[in-house]
Every structure is written in structure tokens, then in C-alpha cells.
Design an enzyme around this catalytic site. Structure first.
Site, PDB file in Angstrom:
ATOM      1  N   LYS A  53       0.797  -1.218   0.000  1.00  0.00           N
ATOM      2  CA  LYS A  53       0.000   0.000   0.000  1.00  0.00           C
ATOM      3  C   LYS A  53       0.840   1.283   0.000  1.00  0.00           C
ATOM      4  O   LYS A  53       0.304   2.363  -0.200  1.00  0.00           O
ATOM      5  CB  LYS A  53      -0.978  -0.002   1.170  1.00  0.00           C
ATOM      6  CG  LYS A  53      -1.837  -1.251   1.267  1.00  0.00           C
ATOM      7  CD  LYS A  53      -2.763  -1.461   0.084  1.00  0.00           C
ATOM      8  CE  LYS A  53      -3.924  -0.526   0.111  1.00  0.00           C
ATOM      9  NZ  LYS A  53      -5.036  -0.964  -0.773  1.00  0.00           N
TER      10      LYS A  53
HETATM   11  N1  PMP Z   1      -3.028  -7.475   2.664  1.00  0.00           N
HETATM   12  C1  PMP Z   1      -2.840  -6.490   3.560  1.00  0.00           C
HETATM   13  C2  PMP Z   1      -2.050  -6.784   4.794  1.00  0.00           C
HETATM   14  C3  PMP Z   1      -3.381  -5.205   3.347  1.00  0.00           C
HETATM   15  O1  PMP Z   1      -3.187  -4.225   4.247  1.00  0.00           O
HETATM   16  C4  PMP Z   1      -4.146  -4.975   2.177  1.00  0.00           C
HETATM   17  C5  PMP Z   1      -4.741  -3.607   1.958  1.00  0.00           C
HETATM   18  N2  PMP Z   1      -5.888  -3.380   2.740  1.00  0.00           N
HETATM   19  C6  PMP Z   1      -4.347  -6.033   1.280  1.00  0.00           C
HETATM   20  C7  PMP Z   1      -3.749  -7.267   1.556  1.00  0.00           C
HETATM   21  C8  PMP Z   1      -5.232  -5.920   0.069  1.00  0.00           C
HETATM   22  O2  PMP Z   1      -4.847  -4.922  -0.843  1.00  0.00           O
HETATM   23  P1  PMP Z   1      -5.941  -4.162  -1.697  1.00  0.00           P
HETATM   24  O3  PMP Z   1      -6.582  -3.132  -0.803  1.00  0.00           O
HETATM   25  O4  PMP Z   1      -5.193  -3.535  -2.810  1.00  0.00           O
HETATM   26  O5  PMP Z   1      -6.938  -5.161  -2.173  1.00  0.00           O
END
Ligand code: PMP
Length: 343
Positions: free
Chosen positions: A52
Site C-alpha cells: 500500500k
Molecule cells: N493485505 C494487507 C495486509 C493489506 O493491508 C491490504 C490492503 N488493505 C491487502 C492485503 C489488500 O490490498 P488491496 O486493498 O489492494 O486489495
């Protein structure tokens, strides 16, 4: 793609976002009877420790370019923590204030890193429905109305979320694999990661199988019959939702796999113990999904799995033996590897 040289001096730590390594996963697939190659895209090597960081940086830089924000303004975002860290890191480097609304479930480690980066944190009830005024999303909206010169990047709807992965993460994966990739697996939160990467990969080769991983208790998976448990709480952080975020384009996702807490945390610990990959809990879920889906691939084929964050976020959670035991996630597999290696 990154346009700087890692072996030279970087202008700021923001230049250490993107350009993450793709690492072969050697031992676990073999012991699970998976014959294809599994490659991990290691997003925990980003400057702030997660995938992120890419969107935190991009959403702020693009807003700056568009004249939406200026130095000294306040960036407010509801997040499960990692987007907050990416935003707070960028805010610290670029001179913005950061206010992060964060459900109670998220780890103390994330809170401490956010505080260290100078962000103000407001905790919200984990159980609050996304559209209620007490949820992390509801509270962020209220603060946005109250704080002068504040702005919500809104990762759930901001095009720079999937674009960061379409132009960055996916292009890197394609180049690292020299275009040879048969399957891609990722967990889903906002869905920006999987949507951006899936779009890029399908444009390059529509035969690449895209697999989404969604925890039990969330309703992102399709078909809806995969979500018979409906909405309930679970412990793995950062994935799953009780609504379908705008950026989660599910049209390029060929298959969904549901996961539960216990198998995810045990696999996350195995990733550390058996592969030396110091990744977080959602990475365990991603790997569980990858191992299931990749059973359909043959020797010589390649599955890429995205590892979203680092164990740094969970030092007092699933890394800790007592926490695992107290939560009923006993860890027979890791214990067995430890015992075998002692002989
Ligand atoms: N794994 C973790 C630990 C995250 O913090 C996130 C983001 N919320 C994700 C996976 C999923 O990413 P996305 O929001 O791009 O779907």
C-alpha cells in the site's frame, strides 16, 4: 516501473517504493505436492513495509500535481493500517499532516508506526457497518467536514489505487517473469492491487488465470454461493470487506478461493520458517489460495503470488507462540518442521 537506480543515492525514501523483488518459493510447494513454479512478489520490501506504500505515494503525488492539496494540508484516510502507513510516510517526507481512522482490530504495531510517522490516529469499532457514522469510513467523512484544508484520498474509489498496480506492480511482474506467467494470485481488500494487476496481465495474455483470495466473513468472492457464512469478524488484517469497493473490478478475476484465520496464520508462519520470507498474515492467506489454485498447473508453468505486508506489523500477534495458542491456532506444521530439523 521504477526509474531510479537502487545502487545510487535516492532523493528520498519514497524512491524505495516499487521495484520489489520476485522470489522463488522453494520448499512449501514441494511439500504440498505442487509441481509448478511459485514466485512471490515481495511487497514487504517497500519503504513502509507494504504493497500500500505504492498507492499512498501515488495518491498524494497525483493530488499535488492536480492542485487538490498543498503543503501543510491534512490528509485523512480510513484504512486497515497499511494505506495509512504509506500515506503517513509520504506525508512525513512531503510536509502534510495525516489523520488515520483505523478499526480497533488492527495491530498495535501499525498504530505505533503511524504515530512514529507523525499521524494522528482515531480508533473505530471493528463491528461497525461500513456505512454507519461510527465506522472508520464514517468517522473520516465527519473529520473531513470539520478540519479545514483536509482531503480524503479515498482508496476505495481513487483511480490511482488500481493504476499504481497497473503501471507499477504488474509491469514489474511481467518484466521479472519475462512475460512467462500462467497464474496470478492475490488477496483482496479494496481490490486495487488485484484489479490493476489483472487488467495489465489480461491485456498482455488473456489466458493468464487470475485468482482472488477472500477470507470467510467477507463477501467479495464470486459466485455469491462461496460466501455462505455472510459477514462476520475474523482476525487476518487488511483483507475482505462487507461491501464491494468501487475499485474492485471483479470482471478479470477467473476464480475465487475462501480462506480462514487458522490456515492463514499457520501458513504465514511457515513462509517465515521454511522460506525465510518475513511476511504478514494476509500473505499466509494468499499462499493458501496459491497452493490450492496452482494444483491445476503443470510442471514448467508459473504462478505468481503477491505478499502484501511484513511481519513487522504483527510481532505481538501471529509471530508470537502464546498469541497463536490463546487464539486456538495451534501450529502443528511449524512444530513438525522444527522437530525434523533437530534430528
Ligand atoms: N493485505 C494487507 C495486509 C493489506 O493491508 C491490504 C490492503 N488493505 C491487502 C492485503 C489488500 O490490498 P488491496 O486493498 O489492494 O486489495
Amino acid at each position: 516501473m521504477t526509474n531510479f537506480d537502487r545502487n545510487k543515492i535516492l532523493d528520498s525514501v519514497l524512491d524505495h517504493i516499487g521495484g520489489t523483488p520476485a522470489v522463488r518459493v522453494n520448499n512449501i510447494p514441494k511439500s504440498e505436492g505442487v509441481v509448478c513454479e511459485i514466485v512471490a512478489k515481495c511487497e514487504f520490501f517497500n519503504a513502509g513495509g507494504s504493497v500500500k506504500d505504492r498507492i499512498g505515494k501515488r495518491m498524494i503525488l497525483e493530488a499535488e500535481k492536480a492542485g487538490i492539496i498543498k503543503k501543510g494540508d491534512t490528509v485523512i484516510e480510513p484504512t486497515s493500517g497499511n494505506t495509512g502507513i504509506g500515506l503517513a510516510l509520504t506525508a512525513a517526507v512531503k510536509g502534510y499532516k495525516a489523520v488515520i481512522t483505523l478499526p480497533e482490530k488492527m495491530s498495535q504495531e501499525k498504530v505505533d508506526v503511524l504515530k512514529g510517522l507523525g499521524a494522528e490516529i482515531i480508533r473505530t469499532p471493528t463491528e461497525a457497518a461500513w456505512d454507519s457514522p461510527e465506522s472508520h469510513i464514517g468517522v473520516a467523512k465527519r473529520l473531513n467536514a470539520e478540519i479545514k484544508n483536509s482531503w480524503i484520498p479515498d482508496q476505495y474509489a481513487n483511480v490511482n489505487n488500481p493504476l499504481a498496480h497497473y503501471e507499477g506492480t504488474a509491469a514489474e511482474i511481467w518484466s521479472q517473469c519475462d512475460g512467462k506467467i500462467d497464474m496470478f494470485v492475490a488477496t483482496t481488500g479494496t481490490g486495487g492491487t488485484i484489479a490493476g494487476i489483472a487488467k495489465f496481465l489480461k491485456e498482455k495474455n488473456p489466458n493468464i488465470i487470475i485468482v482472488g483470495v477472500d477470507p470467510n466473513g467477507s463477501i467479495l468472492a464470486l459466485p455469491e454461493s462461496l460466501n455462505p457464512e455472510g459477514i462476520h469478524s475474523y482476525q487476518v488484517e487488511g483483507i475482505g470487506y462487507d461491501f464491494i469497493p468501487k475499485v474492485l473490478d471483479r470482471s478479470n478475476i477467473d476464480r475465487w478461493i475462501k480462506t480462514d484465520d487458522k490456515e492463514s496464520f499457520i501458513m504465514a508462519r511457515r513462509m517465515i520458517r521454511e522460506e525465510g520470507l518475513l511476511c504478514g498474515g494476509s500473505c499466509g492467506a494468499a499462499m493458501v489460495g496459491a497452493l490450492k489454485a496452482a494444483k491445476s498447473l503443470k510442471a514448467g508453468q508459473r504462478c505468481v503470488v503477491l505478499l502484501a505486508d511484513s511481519i513487522r506489523n504483527y510481532m505481538t500477534k501471529h509471530l508470537n507462540d502464546d498469541w497463536m495458542a490463546a487464539n486456538g491456532f495451534s501450529d502443528e506444521a511449524t512444530r513438525k518442521v522444527n522437530e525434523d530439523k533437530k534430528l
